[in-house]
Write an enzyme that holds these catalytic residues in place. Structure first.
Site, mmCIF file in Angstrom:
data_model
loop_
_atom_site.group_PDB
_atom_site.id
_atom_site.type_symbol
_atom_site.label_atom_id
_atom_site.label_comp_id
_atom_site.label_asym_id
_atom_site.label_seq_id
_atom_site.Cartn_x
_atom_site.Cartn_y
_atom_site.Cartn_z
ATOM 1 N N ARG A 76 51.164 40.038 0.132
ATOM 2 C CA ARG A 76 51.210 38.855 0.993
ATOM 3 C C ARG A 76 52.638 38.337 1.068
ATOM 4 N NH1 ARG A 76 47.236 39.130 3.791
ATOM 5 N NH2 ARG A 76 47.793 37.041 4.471
ATOM 6 N N ILE A 77 53.195 38.272 2.251
ATOM 7 C CA ILE A 77 54.534 37.705 2.414
ATOM 8 C C ILE A 77 54.518 36.249 1.954
ATOM 9 C CG2 ILE A 77 56.304 37.051 4.099
ATOM 10 C CD1 ILE A 77 55.514 39.550 5.696
ATOM 11 N N HIS A 94 59.620 47.841 -5.160
ATOM 12 C CA HIS A 94 59.389 48.292 -3.795
ATOM 13 C C HIS A 94 59.588 49.805 -3.749
ATOM 14 C CE1 HIS A 94 59.308 48.076 0.562
ATOM 15 N NE2 HIS A 94 60.364 48.862 0.580
ATOM 16 N N LEU A 129 62.701 39.337 3.214
ATOM 17 C CA LEU A 129 61.778 40.361 2.728
ATOM 18 C C LEU A 129 62.512 41.593 2.181
ATOM 19 C CD1 LEU A 129 58.707 40.550 2.691
ATOM 20 C CD2 LEU A 129 58.853 41.878 4.796
ATOM 21 N N GLU A 159 58.157 54.433 -10.796
ATOM 22 C CA GLU A 159 57.931 52.975 -10.789
ATOM 23 C C GLU A 159 57.485 52.506 -12.166
ATOM 24 O OE1 GLU A 159 55.679 51.329 -7.435
ATOM 25 O OE2 GLU A 159 56.044 53.176 -6.328
HETATM 26 N N1 NHR Z 1 57.819 37.639 0.096
HETATM 27 C C1 NHR Z 1 59.112 37.310 0.294
HETATM 28 N N2 NHR Z 1 59.374 36.115 0.817
HETATM 29 N N3 NHR Z 1 60.148 38.126 -0.008
HETATM 30 C C2 NHR Z 1 59.899 39.352 -0.515
HETATM 31 O O1 NHR Z 1 60.929 40.134 -0.814
HETATM 32 C C3 NHR Z 1 58.553 39.781 -0.722
HETATM 33 C C4 NHR Z 1 57.518 38.873 -0.403
HETATM 34 C C5 NHR Z 1 56.167 39.239 -0.573
HETATM 35 C C6 NHR Z 1 55.855 40.512 -1.021
HETATM 36 C C7 NHR Z 1 56.509 42.830 -1.636
HETATM 37 C C8 NHR Z 1 56.855 43.779 -0.422
HETATM 38 C C9 NHR Z 1 56.784 45.234 -0.876
HETATM 39 O O2 NHR Z 1 57.419 45.572 -1.873
HETATM 40 C C10 NHR Z 1 56.867 41.417 -1.296
HETATM 41 C C11 NHR Z 1 58.217 41.059 -1.171
HETATM 42 C C12 NHR Z 1 53.988 42.908 1.913
HETATM 43 C C13 NHR Z 1 54.579 42.987 3.170
HETATM 44 C C14 NHR Z 1 53.785 42.659 4.427
HETATM 45 O O3 NHR Z 1 54.207 42.963 5.515
HETATM 46 C C15 NHR Z 1 55.917 43.341 3.213
HETATM 47 C C16 NHR Z 1 56.644 43.615 2.049
HETATM 48 C C17 NHR Z 1 56.038 43.504 0.800
HETATM 49 C C18 NHR Z 1 54.702 43.165 0.736
HETATM 50 N N4 NHR Z 1 52.611 41.964 4.281
HETATM 51 C C19 NHR Z 1 51.704 41.558 5.379
HETATM 52 C C20 NHR Z 1 51.596 40.005 5.457
HETATM 53 O O4 NHR Z 1 51.349 39.518 6.578
HETATM 54 C C21 NHR Z 1 50.309 42.072 5.144
HETATM 55 C C22 NHR Z 1 50.285 43.564 5.079
HETATM 56 C C23 NHR Z 1 48.960 44.091 4.533
HETATM 57 O O5 NHR Z 1 48.097 43.295 4.082
HETATM 58 O O6 NHR Z 1 48.808 45.337 4.518
HETATM 59 O O7 NHR Z 1 51.703 39.313 4.425
HETATM 60 O O8 NHR Z 1 56.174 46.065 -0.229
#
Ligand code: NHR
Length: 181
Positions: A76-77, A94, A129, A159
């Protein structure tokens, strides 16, 4: 998550105070509980907004009083307000050699680009992100015939080595990047 939890014994500078998930069915919750670690689950789908979910998450985290928060498969972002509350003490792993391939589908993108190596990165979580300061990287070769799944499995082994090595260092306030071959 389990690699971190299992590493935190003996002379380790940290100890686990909580394992939390946004998915109540996550297998890691039972595995953490079996190790004697307190757990919490809060289903993000039960909340009307990201902010409402994060407000509860922050309450649960703050009650455990962590010095460091490690994201592991957390998808979740997180909003800038949440990040600010934990700035400088939240880590993520990551599955790419950042700054290459932030975001999703990293292995498919590395294969499509014809990369000869891949890997994983531990970084500080900032509002941008997958763009926070890099705390460690581990590299693997891309092999002929690799699919996203076979490459992901090879990276996952690294990892599980990299994240514990970075946390050991970070928990003593040392931010020198850990570089594994
Ligand atoms: N949040 C912030 N603000 N900054 C980062 O660096 C973050 C973060 C939240 C998660 C992990 C990251 C990974 O390593 C992470 C880093 C999810 C998404 C995404 O697009 C992107 C990167 C990461 C995790 N999430 C969608 C969303 O709308 C949902 C995607 C899904 O459910 O499949 O939250 O990968």
């Amino acid at each position: 998550m389990l690699a971190l939890a299992r590493d935190m014994t003996g002379d380790h500078p940290a100890f686990p105070v909580l394992v939390a998930s946004n998915d109540p069915s996550a297998g890691g919750l039972a595995k953490a509980a079996a190790l004697g670690i307190p757990t919490a689950a809060l289903d993000n789908r039960a909340y009307p907004s990201r902010e409402a979910f994060e407000a509860d998450l922050a309450r649960i985290l703050d009650a455990a009083n962590p010095d460091v928060i490690c994201l592991a498969g957390f998808m979740r972002i997180l909003t800038p307000g949440f990040i600010r509350h934990y700035e400088g003490r939240m880590l993520n792993i990551h599955p790419s050699l950042l700054p290459k391939y932030p975001g999703l589908h990293t292995h498919a993108r590395a294969l499509a680009a014809g990369d000869t190596e891949a890997g994983c990165t531990v970084h500080e979580v900032t509002a941008d992100l997958d763009a926070g300061p890099i705390l460690g990287q581990a590299r693997v070769p891309v092999l002929p015939g690799d699919t996203p799944d076979t490459l992901a499995a090879r990276v996952l082994i690294q990892e599980h080595r990299l994240y514990p090595a970075v946390l050991r260092r970070f928990a003593t306030n040392d931010r020198t990047p850990v570089l594994l071959p």
